[in-house]
Design a protein around this motif. Sequence first.
Motif, mmCIF file in Angstrom:
data_model
loop_
_atom_site.group_PDB
_atom_site.id
_atom_site.type_symbol
_atom_site.label_atom_id
_atom_site.label_comp_id
_atom_site.label_asym_id
_atom_site.label_seq_id
_atom_site.Cartn_x
_atom_site.Cartn_y
_atom_site.Cartn_z
ATOM 1 N N TRP A 210 -6.114 -3.273 -0.847
ATOM 2 C CA TRP A 210 -6.377 -2.141 -1.845
ATOM 3 C C TRP A 210 -7.093 -2.952 -2.853
ATOM 4 O O TRP A 210 -6.784 -4.314 -3.179
ATOM 5 C CB TRP A 210 -5.124 -1.656 -2.226
ATOM 6 N N ALA A 211 -7.914 -2.352 -3.572
ATOM 7 C CA ALA A 211 -8.677 -2.762 -4.599
ATOM 8 C C ALA A 211 -8.814 -2.000 -5.998
ATOM 9 O O ALA A 211 -8.449 -0.659 -5.731
ATOM 10 C CB ALA A 211 -10.139 -3.061 -4.566
ATOM 11 N N GLY A 212 -8.617 -2.573 -7.127
ATOM 12 C CA GLY A 212 -8.680 -1.603 -8.190
ATOM 13 C C GLY A 212 -9.804 -0.642 -8.480
ATOM 14 O O GLY A 212 -10.829 -1.379 -8.236
ATOM 15 N N TYR A 213 -9.491 0.417 -8.887
ATOM 16 C CA TYR A 213 -10.802 1.248 -9.029
ATOM 17 C C TYR A 213 -10.206 2.068 -10.444
ATOM 18 O O TYR A 213 -9.617 2.856 -10.661
ATOM 19 C CB TYR A 213 -10.967 2.422 -8.012
ATOM 20 N N ASN A 214 -11.117 1.910 -11.483
ATOM 21 C CA ASN A 214 -10.673 2.186 -12.940
ATOM 22 C C ASN A 214 -11.835 2.679 -13.628
ATOM 23 O O ASN A 214 -12.747 2.088 -13.836
ATOM 24 C CB ASN A 214 -10.095 0.757 -13.869
ATOM 25 N N VAL A 215 -11.557 4.169 -14.099
ATOM 26 C CA VAL A 215 -12.702 4.817 -14.969
ATOM 27 C C VAL A 215 -12.273 4.361 -16.270
ATOM 28 O O VAL A 215 -11.468 4.822 -16.675
ATOM 29 C CB VAL A 215 -12.451 6.171 -14.407
ATOM 30 N N ILE B 272 -17.127 2.309 -14.126
ATOM 31 C CA ILE B 272 -16.062 1.780 -13.322
ATOM 32 C C ILE B 272 -16.121 0.586 -13.246
ATOM 33 O O ILE B 272 -16.925 -0.168 -12.970
ATOM 34 C CB ILE B 272 -16.327 2.286 -11.894
ATOM 35 N N MET B 273 -14.824 0.002 -13.325
ATOM 36 C CA MET B 273 -14.433 -1.394 -13.237
ATOM 37 C C MET B 273 -13.242 -1.565 -12.131
ATOM 38 O O MET B 273 -12.525 -0.875 -11.900
ATOM 39 C CB MET B 273 -13.964 -1.944 -14.883
ATOM 40 N N GLY B 274 -13.444 -2.763 -11.564
ATOM 41 C CA GLY B 274 -12.553 -3.415 -10.634
ATOM 42 C C GLY B 274 -11.292 -3.844 -11.327
ATOM 43 O O GLY B 274 -11.176 -3.710 -12.439
ATOM 44 N N ASN B 275 -10.839 -4.667 -10.688
ATOM 45 C CA ASN B 275 -9.494 -5.406 -11.313
ATOM 46 C C ASN B 275 -9.740 -6.683 -12.001
ATOM 47 O O ASN B 275 -9.062 -7.092 -12.796
ATOM 48 C CB ASN B 275 -8.791 -5.947 -10.163
ATOM 49 N N ASN B 276 -11.168 -7.181 -12.025
ATOM 50 C CA ASN B 276 -11.536 -8.282 -12.506
ATOM 51 C C ASN B 276 -13.037 -8.280 -13.273
ATOM 52 O O ASN B 276 -13.731 -7.219 -12.727
ATOM 53 C CB ASN B 276 -11.471 -9.555 -11.984
ATOM 54 N N LEU B 277 -13.567 -9.067 -13.589
ATOM 55 C CA LEU B 277 -14.942 -9.221 -14.131
ATOM 56 C C LEU B 277 -16.095 -9.349 -12.989
ATOM 57 O O LEU B 277 -17.445 -9.237 -13.159
ATOM 58 C CB LEU B 277 -15.295 -10.134 -15.317
#
Length: 179
Positions: free
Chosen positions: A117-122, A134-139
Amino acid sequence: MKTFQKIAIPVSLGILGLFILNSCSVGIPKGATAVQNFKADKYLGTWYEIARFDYKFEKNMDNVTATYSKNPNGTIKVDNKGYNYVKKEWKESIGEARFVGKEDEARLKVSFFKPFWAGYNVVDIDDNYQYALIMGNNLEYLWILSRTKEIPESIRQRFLEKAKNIGYNTDKLIWVKHN
């Protein structure tokens, strides 16, 4: 010796498996905040990828879209499509997204290859759910999405400024072609 091997090999594989699973982060970059009072039903539908970093899984892709729909079990179906202009073929990848916490906070995790799983952040979205950052879990993971093939300059600048303030190098963005 055989007893040692019977124990050591499964234990080693188990530790390796835990390492791999823990390396899949569903976090959010430091300084970023996911959208609150998020309305998933308004987010569903098709989005055009306006910009992204150069990821291995999207290499040489244009005309990229992401379509989100609700699965019967309440999770979100993610259907990504794009045209590989080098291989001259369409690619599609179907995954699943789930909320990390509350469903009114736009922090999700997405998987195209379970159990990874990977981060998906609106982290930014306009009031009408037409443009999203949208940003993931890091830069290393960043996307700009739109309901149309273009984005107004004011929204573009707003998203770029927000990403820069969090620490993203927005000069590395690829501006996706749509035709």
